[in-house]
Enzyme design. Structure first.
Site, PDB file in Angstrom:
ATOM      1  CG  ASP A  10      -5.678  -5.717   2.554  1.00 40.45           C
ATOM      2  OD1 ASP A  10      -6.267  -6.774   2.845  1.00 40.45           O
ATOM      3  OD2 ASP A  10      -5.635  -5.251   1.402  1.00 40.45           O
ATOM      4  CG  HIS A  18      -4.125  -1.017  -0.668  1.00 41.52           C
ATOM      5  ND1 HIS A  18      -3.972  -0.863   0.698  1.00 41.52           N
ATOM      6  CD2 HIS A  18      -4.567  -2.289  -0.831  1.00 41.52           C
ATOM      7  CE1 HIS A  18      -4.317  -1.984   1.316  1.00 41.52           C
ATOM      8  NE2 HIS A  18      -4.678  -2.865   0.403  1.00 41.52           N
ATOM      9  CB  SER A  39      -0.938  -0.030   1.206  1.00 39.52           C
ATOM     10  OG  SER A  39      -1.859   1.044   1.163  1.00 39.52           O
TER      11      SER A  39
END
Length: 301
Positions: free
Chosen positions: A150, A56, A29
């Site tokens: 995540d 992401h 991310s």
């Protein structure tokens, strides 16, 4: 870069029908670009593994990841395409505003997401869980720089199916939330800087103890029983009646992470490093992907 343009670059010589394709899922991310650049620049060029990234991304921006990563990559870098079969020695990137999963036939599955986003997209957890289900012990999950959690749930699924978990060393991450969450979950076998992960991946899949052992004929009974006694003394749990093949897979995975080739050497290592007993104990307690496998039967009960 089109898939057809890269077929001539792909080395399939390390994969045969007798060797299952090892699939490496990667989650990143915020701050992930720097980590990914270090990772792809040091991947083994002919490992036989397939790599797939869930990064992401904003759904409203065109991703430049392929262009940014392929400059120094050791293998082809492609945008993932729905229903395309994974190839070895190839790095796939999930496009923005999609989730990506794989099937047991090594096919990529992309699913569009709605504009209202309640969780990060693409979901690292979804990718990891699909790899765990499809590949079992041939699944590897890597969590790189990012905020949030995540990937942690997905690593649990990978570990539960006998796979391998890796996290970026938080000290090298621009944002350490995702790596720390993964590490704190207890589902990480190795913690490394991104540029060292590729070397370890090669050793993981070529490690001689990767093949499950027949404990009765390969491992001396006194060593196996001795390891269980060490765990019982420290953790107050007796694993004597647990399935031996399952326990040996957990032991083998720790030996792989530590690069210890002999059970006797690992037994001695436990004497010198009590913290490893707790790590092995926690590894044994990792749950499978779904406890209630026969949902209908349990609902009736």
């Amino acid at each position: 870069m089109a898939l057809e343009d890269n077929n001539d670059k792909i080395d399939n010589t390390t994969v045969t029908d007798d060797i299952p394709l090892v699939v490496v899922g990667i989650g990143a991310s915020a701050g992930g670009l720097e980590a990914l650049q270090g990772l792809v620049a040091n991947l083994p060029p002919a490992s036989g593994m397939s790599f797939i990234l869930a990064q992401h991304l904003s759904p409203s921006h065109k991703s430049m990841l392929v262009d940014l990563l392929e400059k120094n990559a050791t293998i082809p870098v492609l945008v993932a395409v729905n229903k395309v079969k994974l190839l070895p020695n190839t790095f796939y990137i999930c496009p923005p505003n999609y989730n990506v999963e794989i099937t047991r036939d090594n096919l990529i599955t992309l699913s569009a997401t709605s504009e209202i986003r309640h969780t990060p997209r693409p979901s690292v957890d979804m990718l990891f869980e699909s790899i765990a289900f499809a590949k079992g012990e041939s699944a590897i999950g890597i969590v790189l720089s990012g905020t949030g959690t995540d990937g942690s749930r997905g690593l649990r699924a990978i570990k539960g199916e006998g796979g391998f978990g890796i996290a970026q060393d938080p000290n090298t991450a621009k944002f350490d939330g995702m790596p720390n969450s993964a590490i704190n979950s207890g589902n990480v076998d190795l913690i490394l800087p991104p540029d060292e992960i590729g070397i370890e991946l090669k050793s993981i899949v070529t490690f001689p103890r990767r093949v499950p052992l027949e404990i009765e004929t390969t491992v001396p009974r006194e060593l196996y029983s001795g390891i269980l006694r060490k765990i019982k003394r420290r953790q107050k749990i007796d694993f004597t009646l647990y399935k031996e093949s399952t326990i040996m897979r957990r032991i083998e995975r720790r030996m792989t992470a530590l690069k210890v080739p002999k059970v006797q050497s690992y037994f001695n290592y436990l004497d010198e490093n009590e913290a490893e007993i707790e790590i092995l104990f926690n590894d044994m307690l990792i749950g499978v992907t779904s406890f209630f496998r026969d949902t209908t039967a349990f609902l009736r009960l």
